[in-house]
Motif scaffolding. Structure first.
Motif, PDB file in Angstrom:
ATOM      1  N   PRO A 128       0.401   8.781  -5.679  1.00  0.00           N
ATOM      2  CA  PRO A 128      -0.154   9.455  -4.432  1.00  0.00           C
ATOM      3  C   PRO A 128      -1.451   9.602  -4.473  1.00  0.00           C
ATOM      4  CG  PRO A 128       1.825  10.717  -5.065  1.00  0.00           C
ATOM      5  CD  PRO A 128       1.350   9.683  -6.247  1.00  0.00           C
ATOM      6  N   LYS A 129      -2.185   9.553  -5.745  1.00  0.00           N
ATOM      7  CA  LYS A 129      -3.636   9.844  -5.829  1.00  0.00           C
ATOM      8  C   LYS A 129      -4.340   8.617  -6.101  1.00  0.00           C
ATOM      9  CE  LYS A 129      -2.955  14.573  -7.939  1.00  0.00           C
ATOM     10  NZ  LYS A 129      -3.324  15.347  -9.286  1.00  0.00           N
ATOM     11  N   ALA A 130      -3.908   7.580  -5.894  1.00  0.00           N
ATOM     12  CA  ALA A 130      -4.501   6.093  -6.073  1.00  0.00           C
ATOM     13  C   ALA A 130      -5.522   6.112  -4.967  1.00  0.00           C
ATOM     14  CB  ALA A 130      -3.545   5.286  -6.009  1.00  0.00           C
ATOM     15  N   ASP A 131      -6.739   5.451  -5.467  1.00  0.00           N
ATOM     16  CA  ASP A 131      -7.888   5.422  -4.579  1.00  0.00           C
ATOM     17  C   ASP A 131      -7.661   3.675  -4.328  1.00  0.00           C
ATOM     18  OD1 ASP A 131      -8.670   3.658  -6.889  1.00  0.00           O
ATOM     19  OD2 ASP A 131     -10.434   5.258  -7.470  1.00  0.00           O
ATOM     20  N   GLU A 132      -8.635   3.373  -3.207  1.00  0.00           N
ATOM     21  CA  GLU A 132      -8.311   1.992  -2.966  1.00  0.00           C
ATOM     22  C   GLU A 132      -8.706   0.700  -4.246  1.00  0.00           C
ATOM     23  OE1 GLU A 132      -7.763   0.869   0.137  1.00  0.00           O
ATOM     24  OE2 GLU A 132      -7.743   3.197   0.634  1.00  0.00           O
ATOM     25  N   GLU A 133      -9.448   1.284  -5.204  1.00  0.00           N
ATOM     26  CA  GLU A 133      -9.442   0.209  -6.107  1.00  0.00           C
ATOM     27  C   GLU A 133      -8.130   0.212  -6.953  1.00  0.00           C
ATOM     28  OE1 GLU A 133     -12.217  -0.667 -10.165  1.00  0.00           O
ATOM     29  OE2 GLU A 133     -12.736   1.090  -8.849  1.00  0.00           O
ATOM     30  N   ARG A 167       0.785  -1.276   0.065  1.00  0.00           N
ATOM     31  CA  ARG A 167      -0.020  -0.053  -0.022  1.00  0.00           C
ATOM     32  C   ARG A 167       0.907   1.078  -0.031  1.00  0.00           C
ATOM     33  NH1 ARG A 167      -5.072   1.292   1.271  1.00  0.00           N
ATOM     34  NH2 ARG A 167      -5.544   3.341   2.090  1.00  0.00           N
ATOM     35  N   GLU A 168       2.109   1.367   1.000  1.00  0.00           N
ATOM     36  CA  GLU A 168       2.835   2.577   0.900  1.00  0.00           C
ATOM     37  C   GLU A 168       3.529   2.783  -0.504  1.00  0.00           C
ATOM     38  OE1 GLU A 168       3.670   2.836   5.527  1.00  0.00           O
ATOM     39  OE2 GLU A 168       4.883   1.161   4.427  1.00  0.00           O
ATOM     40  N   ILE A 175      -2.953  -2.385  -8.582  1.00  0.00           N
ATOM     41  CA  ILE A 175      -1.426  -2.402  -8.974  1.00  0.00           C
ATOM     42  C   ILE A 175      -0.787  -3.362  -7.899  1.00  0.00           C
ATOM     43  CG2 ILE A 175       0.377  -0.916  -8.517  1.00  0.00           C
ATOM     44  CD1 ILE A 175      -1.243   1.232  -9.318  1.00  0.00           C
ATOM     45  N   SER A 176      -1.329  -3.405  -6.560  1.00  0.00           N
ATOM     46  CA  SER A 176      -0.728  -4.691  -5.881  1.00  0.00           C
ATOM     47  C   SER A 176      -0.879  -6.151  -6.328  1.00  0.00           C
ATOM     48  CB  SER A 176      -1.419  -4.446  -4.467  1.00  0.00           C
ATOM     49  OG  SER A 176      -1.114  -3.277  -3.859  1.00  0.00           O
TER      50      SER A 176
END
Length: 221
Positions: free
Chosen positions: A64-69, A56-57, A74-75
């Motif tokens: 820096p603007k990525a939302d939860e989705e 997450r970090e 990406i993860s």
């Protein structure tokens, strides 16, 4: 250089880069991910900065603007690629790790893992590398987005609490500089660092650096 492992009540292990030498695979997966989602590969400086951080970090550093989705997308992309690399490269636990863990387990020592690895990875590692031969499931602390990453000592404090071990009778194994700082700040008696060649040494009387678990002298005298 060999080092006689001191006797302790509890032994806590970082996983990635310590029990499991996957720095090359982890870096390759993140480099591909940064290239895909940022258009620019991960630099050496960035890899050292982000080593030991949660997915997450790292994703929020990437975007820096990525939302939860987006964080999840990406993860999942990165970890799928990472697991494929680990499998294709036939990775095993690091040199001397199984022998050390078996030795400590046979002597009734308290053992725990304290890792920044995401839950999806630890859920894969546990059966893939048969970690429950050595660790009770409740003593594998990983995938915790509710606590700060290393160098904050929180995860080591949680692991020691789970083991019900005194800090002066606990030894922590780490590899990264941020992990060593977290281990030291948790107040344990000794930190043994698995130091990758080329990395700067950490000068502290409570830190011992070795290149692999195979250098440890574990037979009782």
């Amino acid at each position: 250089m060999s080092f006689q492992l001191p006797n302790a009540e509890a032994y806590i292990f970082d996983f990635n880069g310590t029990l499991f030498w996957d720095s090359k695979e982890n870096r390759e997966a993140w480099t591909d991910t940064f290239s895909k989602y940022r258009g620019r590969a991960l630099s050496d400086e960035e890899f050292l900065l982000l080593n030991g951080r949660t997915d997450r970090e790292t994703v929020l550093y990437l975007d820096p603007k990525a939302d939860e989705e987006k964080i999840s997308e990406i993860s999942v992309y990165k970890e799928k690629l990472y697991k494929e690399l680990c499998t294709s490269h036939k990775l095993t636990l690091s040199p001397g790790a199984e022998e050390l863990l078996a030795y400590l387990k046979a002597r009734g020592k308290k053992l725990a893992i304290a890792s920044s690895a995401p839950k999806m990875n630890m859920d894969w590692y546990i059966p893939e590398y048969e970690l429950e031969r050595f660790f009770r499931r409740e003593h594998i602390i990983a995938g915790r987005d509710d606590i700060p990453s290393k160098p904050d000592p929180a995860i080591f404090l949680l692991a020691r609490e789970a083991l019900k071990a005194e800090r002066e009778n606990t030894i922590i194994f780490e590899d990264s500089a941020s992990g060593v700082k977290a281990a030291l700040d948790s107040g344990v008696k000794l930190v043994i660092r698995i130091k990758e060649e080329g990395l700067e040494s950490i000068q502290n009387p409570r830190v011992v650096e070795i290149q692999s678990f195979s250098e440890l002298l574990i037979e009782e005298r």
